[in-house]
Each structure stands twice: as structure tokens, then as C-alpha cells.
Design a protein around this motif. Structure first.
Motif, PDB file in Angstrom:
ATOM      1  N   ASP A 154      24.784 -23.493  -4.598  1.00 19.16           N
ATOM      2  CA  ASP A 154      23.337 -23.335  -4.718  1.00 19.16           C
ATOM      3  C   ASP A 154      22.730 -22.709  -3.463  1.00 19.16           C
ATOM      4  N   TYR A 189      23.273 -30.969 -14.507  1.00 18.23           N
ATOM      5  CA  TYR A 189      23.086 -29.792 -13.655  1.00 18.23           C
ATOM      6  C   TYR A 189      24.392 -29.394 -12.984  1.00 18.23           C
ATOM      7  N   LYS A 193      26.099 -25.884 -13.703  1.00 18.70           N
ATOM      8  CA  LYS A 193      25.988 -24.885 -12.638  1.00 18.70           C
ATOM      9  C   LYS A 193      27.182 -24.839 -11.680  1.00 18.70           C
ATOM     10  N   HIS A 194      27.889 -25.959 -11.549  1.00 18.70           N
ATOM     11  CA  HIS A 194      28.962 -25.996 -10.546  1.00 18.70           C
ATOM     12  C   HIS A 194      30.368 -26.056 -11.144  1.00 18.70           C
ATOM     13  N   HIS A 278      20.733 -28.726   3.247  1.00 19.93           N
ATOM     14  CA  HIS A 278      19.917 -28.759   2.029  1.00 19.93           C
ATOM     15  C   HIS A 278      19.011 -29.979   1.942  1.00 19.93           C
ATOM     16  N   PHE A 351      18.356 -30.614  -3.107  1.00 22.93           N
ATOM     17  CA  PHE A 351      19.419 -30.737  -4.110  1.00 22.93           C
ATOM     18  C   PHE A 351      20.140 -32.070  -3.961  1.00 22.93           C
TER      19      PHE A 351
END
Length: 449
Positions: A154, A189, A193-194, A278, A351
Motif C-alpha cells: 500500500d 481488504y 489487495k495483498h 504508516h 492502514f
């Protein structure tokens, strides 16, 4: 093209030589290897004189610096500091050798352990709680890997600048996730996404198993009927006792300042988090400075992580050193006590891989929370709650507005959050464990069929 091919060939040769050298050296540095003890002794003997000389020179420079400060010749000190750093960089590199040798020994031991345990016939499946295992090929039985997150997917630019070691580890993480027979994530998520979108695993092999709420109340009291005021009273005693012990170990002026603070009697915002790129702590500092200096809200800010260089520079620049504190490595009981005495707990992160633990940790001792409106929060909390509880972590003005409202209306905020918290408590850790067992059993069944 020929030049590029030549350099590419040379690079491959270097990589091969390095791999062979590491492989050969690991045979000798194993904890069971005969060479590790005499080699460690030789390294210690070789470095001891250098360490002694380095310490003497450091002492001289500290004394000289104090003299220059007294004489107010700061420019000369800055110039000298630059030359000093350049001169001693090679010595510092030498001091890294023992750490490198130790890490190599640990790696050799892990390889040896993996080779042995992977042959155990009684084990039907393997579960890895973190997605980085360089020896994963040795394990032939079904492999289930947990992927809490691969956060630098991200924020690649932030992590390439701040945490280059994590970027270098990416190939190992990717290899482990691809090799797995099943993957467990804590949110949709991270799953999407990962794991799925990067092509590491197909969707049908990924199980989303969310955490149950984390309860911290038991660190303060075992009595379920204990009131909020009694929890805060006990927490004040715990904090003051800890601060007294901590101050006795500090030899700077910070000791006197810490001891002078009447913990439990002044308002503070509490940020329970490591300092990572982050986590968005710099934005929170900027919002806090406006709350303190422009909104005239008299409140302190306490972090449980050490200040990053950016944070430290901002604190010095804005003269916030008496208002912003870092108290790292808090014992669980003390950590919970700081939650209990806080005006608000704040989670400003950009995040998280799962729903932030800070929400249930703070509410279990009666402290309201303000959080970032991020994907994992949107998965868990309905919009009706998020409007009151959350802020946009990229918008400092929104952070200021929401936190200021929370400081002025903690009872209203707590009332809303208790409703959401009670809904989350319907999920237990026994249910979480059952879901893990089902995921593992289904993976074993698929592999047999």
C-alpha cells in the motif's frame, strides 16, 4: 547490449559466489559447530580495543561539546560533527560484524530445525503465523500461512525510504504465500489487495478470520462489577508507582519532569502503537499542536512508541517537548492503566491489517476512542458509528475537528461506542479458534482428495 549482458553475467556470478559462501559458512557457525566458540572469542578480542578507543574518543567529544556550548561556538561544533561522523563510519561498520555473525548462526539453526521437524510423520499440517519462511520447500504436508498484512504494497515509496530491510524481505514473503496450500487473513481488504489481486493465491484458498475483541480490564481488576471510578483510582496508583521507578533509572532532567507530573489528574491523549511509517504520527502531532496552541485545549499527548526522527524534529521545532511524551516498553498492567486514565485513546493509522485492537482495549476500561476511517474499520463498524468515532487520517482539519469534539464530549462518545463494543463482544476467541481449525481441516481434506 553486449555491455549490459556482460554486467548481468558478472552480477549472476557474484550472486552465486555469495550464496555458496553463505552456505559454506553456515555449516561452521551453527551453534553445534566446533568453530563458533573460538570464532566468537577471536571476534570479541579483536573488537575490544577498538570499542575501548571509540568510547574514549566519544567521551572526549562530549566534553569538548559542552565546552563549545559554554563558549557559544555552535557553528564550529556542527562542522566538527560532520567530520566526526565521516571518520568513524568505518569503525561503526566493524561493530556490525558480530551482529551479522549472530544472524547467520540463527539462520543456520532455523534451517537445521526446519530440516528435522519437516520429516516428522505424526504432523498432518503446518501453520505459519507470519508469511516469511525461507525453508518452506522442506515442508511437504499441507501448509497454512497467516498474512496479517503486506503493508508496503500500500505504501511502497514510504517503506523503500524508511524500512529498506522490509522491502528486501518481500521475495521471501511472496515465496511463502505462493507456496502455501491455504492463507488466513484478518480482513477482506488484505485478502483482496495483498493476496488475491497481486496473484499470490486464488480467492478460494484464502480464509478471512477476524479477531475477537481484546480485553485489558483484567490487568487492573478481576472484579467484573468494578466501577469506572475504581478502575481509574487503581490505575493512577499503578502509573505513579511505575513513573517513580522509571524516573529513578533516568539520569537526565527528564527524571525530575516525569516525577513532577500528577498522572491521573491531568488530561492526555493516548496513542498505543509502534512508530512505523504508516502509523501517521506526524499528522497527529500537527493536529495536536493546533489543538494546543490555537484551539487552547489544555491536554498532553502520550505515545507508547519511540519518536521517529521526523517526529523528534517537529517536537523540537514547535517546542512541544513538555507536552508530548514517549513511554515505550510499558508492562501490560501499566499499559492498561494509561488507557484507563486517558481522556481519549487515538488510532491515527493510515492502514491496519485487522480491526484496530485499540478500540476494544480502551473501551474495556471505559475510555472512548477516536480512529482513522480506513478500510478495515469500514468492514467492521456501520456508517452510523463511524460518523462519530472516525476521522479522515489524511485530512488534518478533520482530525482536529473530530478529536476536539471527542475531548469536549467524552461521555456522548463513550455512550455510542459502548453499543458498537457490545456488538463486537458477541464474537469470542473460542469462535476464532474453531474457524482456524475448520480452515486447517478443510485444507487437509482438499490436499488428500
Amino acid at each position: 547490449r553486449r555491455a549490459l549482458s556482460f554486467y548481468s553475467f558478472i552480477g549472476k556470478i557474484k550472486k552465486l559466489i555469495k550464496s555458496i559462501a553463505n552456505l559454506s559458512l553456515k555449516k561452521f557457525v551453527s551453534a553445534r559447530g566446533w568453530i563458533v566458540i573460538p570464532l566468537s572469542i577471536l571476534v570479541a578480542i579483536g573488537i575490544s580495543p577498538l570499542l575501548f578507543i571509540y568510547g574514549i574518543v566519544q567521551l572526549v567529544f562530549i566534553s569538548f561539546r559542552k565546552l563549545l556550548i559554554i563558549l557559544k561556538i555552535k557553528q564550529f561544533w556542527d562542522l566538527l560533527q560532520i567530520r566526526r561522523q565521516a571518520s568513524f563510519s568505518s569503525i561503526v561498520d566493524i561493530f556490525q560484524f558480530p551482529r551479522w555473525l549472530y544472524n547467520l548462526m540463527v539462520e543456520a539453526e532455523i534451517e537445521s530445525l526446519a530440516s528435522r521437524v519437516s520429516k516428522e510423520k505424526e504432523i498432518d499440517a503446518w501453520y505459519f503465523p507470519y508469511p516469511r519462511m525461507s525453508e518452506i520447500e522442506k515442508f511437504k504436508k499441507p501448509i497454512i500461512v497467516a498474512v496479517p498484512d503486506i503493508v508496503y504494497l500500500d505504501f511502497p515509496t514510504i517503506f523503500s525510504r524508511e524500512d529498506s530491510e522490509l522491502i528486501h524481505a518481500h521475495s521471501g514473503i511472496e515465496k511463502t504465500v505462493r507456496k502455501a496450500d491455504a492463507v488466513i487473513t484478518y480482513s477482506n481488504y488484505v485478502k483482496d489487495k495483498h493476496v488475491v489481486e497481486p496473484g499470490y493465491q486464488p480467492e478460494e484458498k484464502v480464509h478471512v478470520i477476524r479477531h475477537a475483541p481484546m480485553e485489558t480490564r483484567e490487568f487492573i481488576t478481576s472484579q467484573p462489577q468494578s466501577t469506572s471510578s475504581s478502575i481509574k483510582f487503581r490505575s493512577r496508583l499503578i502509573i505513579r508507582s511505575y513513573i517513580k521507578r522509571l524516573a529513578s533509572r533516568i539520569t537526565s532532567s527528564n527524571s525530575l519532569y516525569l516525577q513532577s507530573l500528577p498522572f491521573g489528574e491531568f488530561d492526555y491523549l493516548f496513542v498505543s502503537s509502534q512508530t512505523r511509517p504508516h502509523k501517521n504520527h506526524l499528522n497527529l502531532l500537527k493536529a495536536y499542536e493546533i489543538l494546543l496552541r490555537e484551539k487552547f485545549i489544555n491536554i498532553k499527548l502520550i505515545f507508547t512508541g519511540s519518536f521517529s526522527l521526523e517526529m523528534q524534529n517537529y517536537i523540537v521545532q514547535k517546542k512541544l517537548h513538555l507536552d508530548v511524551l514517549s513511554l515505550s516498553d510499558l508492562p501490560p498492567k501499566v499499559h492498561t492503566a494509561f488507557y484507563a486514565c486517558a481522556k481519549l485513546a487515538i488510532a491515527p493509522t493510515l492502514f491496519e491489517g485487522g480491526f484496530p485492537f485499540i478500540f476494544s482495549e480502551a473501551l474495556s476500561v471505559g475510555t472512548p476512542v477516536m480512529m482513522s476511517d480506513i478500510p478495515v474499520v469500514r468492514e467492521t463498524l456501520p456508517e452510523v458509528f463511524r460518523k462519530e468515532i472516525c476521522f479522515d487520517p489524511y485530512d488534518i482539519n478533520d482530525m482536529i475537528s473530530q478529536i476536539a469534539w471527542g475531548i469536549k464530549n467524552p461521555d456522548l462518545l463513550l455512550k455510542t461506542e459502548v453499543i458498537a463494543y457490545n456488538q463486537l463482544k458477541n464474537r469470542t476467541w473460542e469462535q476464532v479458534a474453531d474457524e482456524y481449525i475448520l480452515a486447517i481441516m478443510s485444507t487437509m481434506k482438499c490436499n488428500v482428495s
